[in-house]
Design a protein around this motif. Structure first.
Motif, PDB file in Angstrom:
ATOM      1  N   LEU A 140     -26.068  33.032 -71.594  1.00 31.58           N
ATOM      2  CA  LEU A 140     -25.368  32.957 -70.315  1.00 31.58           C
ATOM      3  C   LEU A 140     -26.007  31.921 -69.400  1.00 31.58           C
ATOM      4  N   ASN A 141     -27.349  31.858 -69.428  1.00 31.17           N
ATOM      5  CA  ASN A 141     -28.056  30.874 -68.610  1.00 31.17           C
ATOM      6  C   ASN A 141     -27.703  29.456 -69.036  1.00 31.17           C
ATOM      7  N   GLU A 142     -27.646  29.232 -70.357  1.00 21.53           N
ATOM      8  CA  GLU A 142     -27.260  27.909 -70.850  1.00 21.53           C
ATOM      9  C   GLU A 142     -25.821  27.581 -70.460  1.00 21.53           C
ATOM     10  N   GLN A 143     -24.943  28.602 -70.553  1.00 24.10           N
ATOM     11  CA  GLN A 143     -23.548  28.386 -70.168  1.00 24.10           C
ATOM     12  C   GLN A 143     -23.433  28.061 -68.684  1.00 24.10           C
ATOM     13  N   LEU A 144     -24.176  28.827 -67.864  1.00 19.96           N
ATOM     14  CA  LEU A 144     -24.156  28.573 -66.421  1.00 19.96           C
ATOM     15  C   LEU A 144     -24.750  27.207 -66.094  1.00 19.96           C
ATOM     16  N   ALA A 145     -25.814  26.824 -66.826  1.00 22.73           N
ATOM     17  CA  ALA A 145     -26.420  25.511 -66.592  1.00 22.73           C
ATOM     18  C   ALA A 145     -25.428  24.396 -66.919  1.00 22.73           C
ATOM     19  N   GLY A 146     -24.697  24.564 -68.048  1.00 24.03           N
ATOM     20  CA  GLY A 146     -23.683  23.567 -68.388  1.00 24.03           C
ATOM     21  C   GLY A 146     -22.565  23.518 -67.365  1.00 24.03           C
ATOM     22  N   HIS A 147     -22.137  24.708 -66.913  1.00 28.46           N
ATOM     23  CA  HIS A 147     -21.086  24.761 -65.895  1.00 28.46           C
ATOM     24  C   HIS A 147     -21.559  24.133 -64.586  1.00 28.46           C
ATOM     25  N   GLN A 148     -22.816  24.413 -64.223  1.00 31.76           N
ATOM     26  CA  GLN A 148     -23.375  23.825 -63.008  1.00 31.76           C
ATOM     27  C   GLN A 148     -23.470  22.306 -63.126  1.00 31.76           C
ATOM     28  N   GLN A 149     -23.847  21.833 -64.310  1.00 31.73           N
ATOM     29  CA  GLN A 149     -23.920  20.387 -64.524  1.00 31.73           C
ATOM     30  C   GLN A 149     -22.537  19.748 -64.389  1.00 31.73           C
ATOM     31  N   ASN A 150     -21.524  20.437 -64.949  1.00 30.97           N
ATOM     32  CA  ASN A 150     -20.157  19.913 -64.826  1.00 30.97           C
ATOM     33  C   ASN A 150     -19.714  19.882 -63.368  1.00 30.97           C
ATOM     34  N   LEU A 151     -20.014  20.977 -62.646  1.00 30.95           N
ATOM     35  CA  LEU A 151     -19.648  21.012 -61.229  1.00 30.95           C
ATOM     36  C   LEU A 151     -20.367  19.926 -60.443  1.00 30.95           C
ATOM     37  N   GLN A 152     -21.642  19.718 -60.761  1.00 33.61           N
ATOM     38  CA  GLN A 152     -22.406  18.685 -60.067  1.00 33.61           C
ATOM     39  C   GLN A 152     -21.837  17.298 -60.360  1.00 33.61           C
ATOM     40  N   SER A 153     -21.464  17.073 -61.626  1.00 36.89           N
ATOM     41  CA  SER A 153     -20.873  15.780 -61.987  1.00 36.89           C
ATOM     42  C   SER A 153     -19.539  15.580 -61.266  1.00 36.89           C
ATOM     43  N   GLN A 154     -18.716  16.641 -61.234  1.00 31.01           N
ATOM     44  CA  GLN A 154     -17.439  16.545 -60.533  1.00 31.01           C
ATOM     45  C   GLN A 154     -17.644  16.301 -59.041  1.00 31.01           C
ATOM     46  N   ALA A 155     -18.630  17.003 -58.462  1.00 30.85           N
ATOM     47  CA  ALA A 155     -18.903  16.815 -57.034  1.00 30.85           C
ATOM     48  C   ALA A 155     -19.363  15.390 -56.752  1.00 30.85           C
ATOM     49  N   GLN A 156     -20.240  14.854 -57.608  1.00 32.20           N
ATOM     50  CA  GLN A 156     -20.701  13.483 -57.424  1.00 32.20           C
ATOM     51  C   GLN A 156     -19.546  12.494 -57.559  1.00 32.20           C
ATOM     52  N   ALA A 157     -18.650  12.749 -58.530  1.00 32.41           N
ATOM     53  CA  ALA A 157     -17.494  11.865 -58.696  1.00 32.41           C
ATOM     54  C   ALA A 157     -16.585  11.928 -57.471  1.00 32.41           C
ATOM     55  N   GLN A 158     -16.370  13.142 -56.943  1.00 33.16           N
ATOM     56  CA  GLN A 158     -15.538  13.281 -55.750  1.00 33.16           C
ATOM     57  C   GLN A 158     -16.174  12.606 -54.544  1.00 33.16           C
ATOM     58  N   VAL A 159     -17.502  12.728 -54.411  1.00 27.55           N
ATOM     59  CA  VAL A 159     -18.192  12.067 -53.298  1.00 27.55           C
ATOM     60  C   VAL A 159     -18.068  10.554 -53.416  1.00 27.55           C
ATOM     61  N   ALA A 160     -18.235  10.037 -54.648  1.00 29.05           N
ATOM     62  CA  ALA A 160     -18.104   8.594 -54.853  1.00 29.05           C
ATOM     63  C   ALA A 160     -16.686   8.124 -54.527  1.00 29.05           C
ATOM     64  N   ALA A 161     -15.677   8.904 -54.988  1.00 29.63           N
ATOM     65  CA  ALA A 161     -14.287   8.542 -54.689  1.00 29.63           C
ATOM     66  C   ALA A 161     -14.015   8.607 -53.189  1.00 29.63           C
ATOM     67  N   SER A 162     -14.567   9.638 -52.528  1.00 32.06           N
ATOM     68  CA  SER A 162     -14.378   9.761 -51.080  1.00 32.06           C
ATOM     69  C   SER A 162     -15.031   8.599 -50.342  1.00 32.06           C
ATOM     70  N   ASN A 163     -16.234   8.210 -50.780  1.00 35.44           N
ATOM     71  CA  ASN A 163     -16.905   7.070 -50.147  1.00 35.44           C
ATOM     72  C   ASN A 163     -16.107   5.782 -50.344  1.00 35.44           C
ATOM     73  N   GLU A 164     -15.567   5.613 -51.557  1.00 40.20           N
ATOM     74  CA  GLU A 164     -14.754   4.423 -51.816  1.00 40.20           C
ATOM     75  C   GLU A 164     -13.499   4.419 -50.949  1.00 40.20           C
ATOM     76  N   GLN A 165     -12.832   5.595 -50.867  1.00 34.43           N
ATOM     77  CA  GLN A 165     -11.635   5.694 -50.034  1.00 34.43           C
ATOM     78  C   GLN A 165     -11.976   5.471 -48.567  1.00 34.43           C
ATOM     79  N   MET A 166     -13.125   6.005 -48.142  1.00 39.88           N
ATOM     80  CA  MET A 166     -13.554   5.807 -46.761  1.00 39.88           C
ATOM     81  C   MET A 166     -13.813   4.330 -46.478  1.00 39.88           C
ATOM     82  N   GLY A 167     -14.404   3.634 -47.466  1.00 36.41           N
ATOM     83  CA  GLY A 167     -14.621   2.201 -47.304  1.00 36.41           C
ATOM     84  C   GLY A 167     -13.307   1.444 -47.157  1.00 36.41           C
TER      85      GLY A 167
END
Length: 215
Positions: free
Chosen positions: A85-112
């Motif tokens: 479960l810990n490994e599954q949660l770690a993978g899920h957290q990594q996916n969420l972090q990657s998605q959040a970083q992608a959304q932040v990058a897209a938001s920064n680009e759109q803001m620019g």
């Protein structure tokens, strides 16, 4: 049971030996034998009690060992599930972090992009405002010129009325006097009148500025 048999055999031999040696000792020997028997019986009971306690303790220890082994198996299974479960949660957290970083990058680009468009619109708006102010100044200048032109036209109209009145009131006698060689005074008066009308017309002339409104 084996220990009991071992302790009973020496006692029986001792009793038998004493009986064979004769009854010289009598009741004293019997009393010692009974005391020895009671002591041996007490020791046997003690050993049996200790053996029973040891057996119970061994069974309890075996039961505890089995329970401990069962708990170990259960805890091991729970640990494996927790690790999975810990490994599954770690993978899920990594996916969420990657998605959040992608959304932040897209938001920064759109803001620019929005900021760039805003800056361009701001420059355009400032240019339009400057153009509007320039046109407004030109319109104000044109309004002033139109007012001045209206005043000049009114003044020229008055001069023209005066000139027309002068021509309407002149008669043939005045014209003849002007043409006479010796009518200097009349000629001078008419020349002065003509010069005055010319000066009034020149003063009331309206010179339009060279600048024009650009579209």
């Amino acid at each position: 049971m084996k220990r009991r048999a071992i302790y009973q055999c020496p006692a029986a031999l001792l009793v038998l030996g004493l009986l064979l040696s004769g009854g010289a000792h009598g009741e004293g020997l019997e009393e010692r034998l009974r005391a020895q028997l009671r002591s041996t019986t007490a020791q046997l009971q003690t050993l049996q009690s200790e053996q029973a306690q040891a057996s119970a303790a061994r069974q309890a220890a075996e039961t505890q060992a089995k329970e401990a082994q069962a708990q170990i198996k259960q805890l091991t299974a729970q640990l494996s599930k927790a690790q999975a479960l810990n490994e599954q949660l770690a993978g899920h957290q990594q996916n969420l972090q990657s998605q959040a970083q992608a959304q932040v990058a897209a938001s920064n680009e759109q803001m620019g992009k929005f900021k760039k468009a805003y800056d361009e619109l701001l420059v355009l708006a400032r240019g339009k405002e400057a153009e509007r102010a320039r046109l407004e100044a030109q319109l104000t200048e044109r309004d002033t010129q139109v007012q001045q032109c209206s005043v000049k036209n009114q003044q020229m109209y008055e001069v023209a009325k005066t000139l027309l009145h002068a021509y309407e009131t002149i008669d043939v006698t005045d014209i003849v006097k002007i043409r006479q060689p010796f009518a200097a005074k009349a000629r001078v008066r008419f020349e002065e009148l003509a010069q005055g009308f010319g000066d009034d017309l020149y003063k009331n002339r309206f010179d339009a500025p060279q600048a024009s409104i650009t579209h």
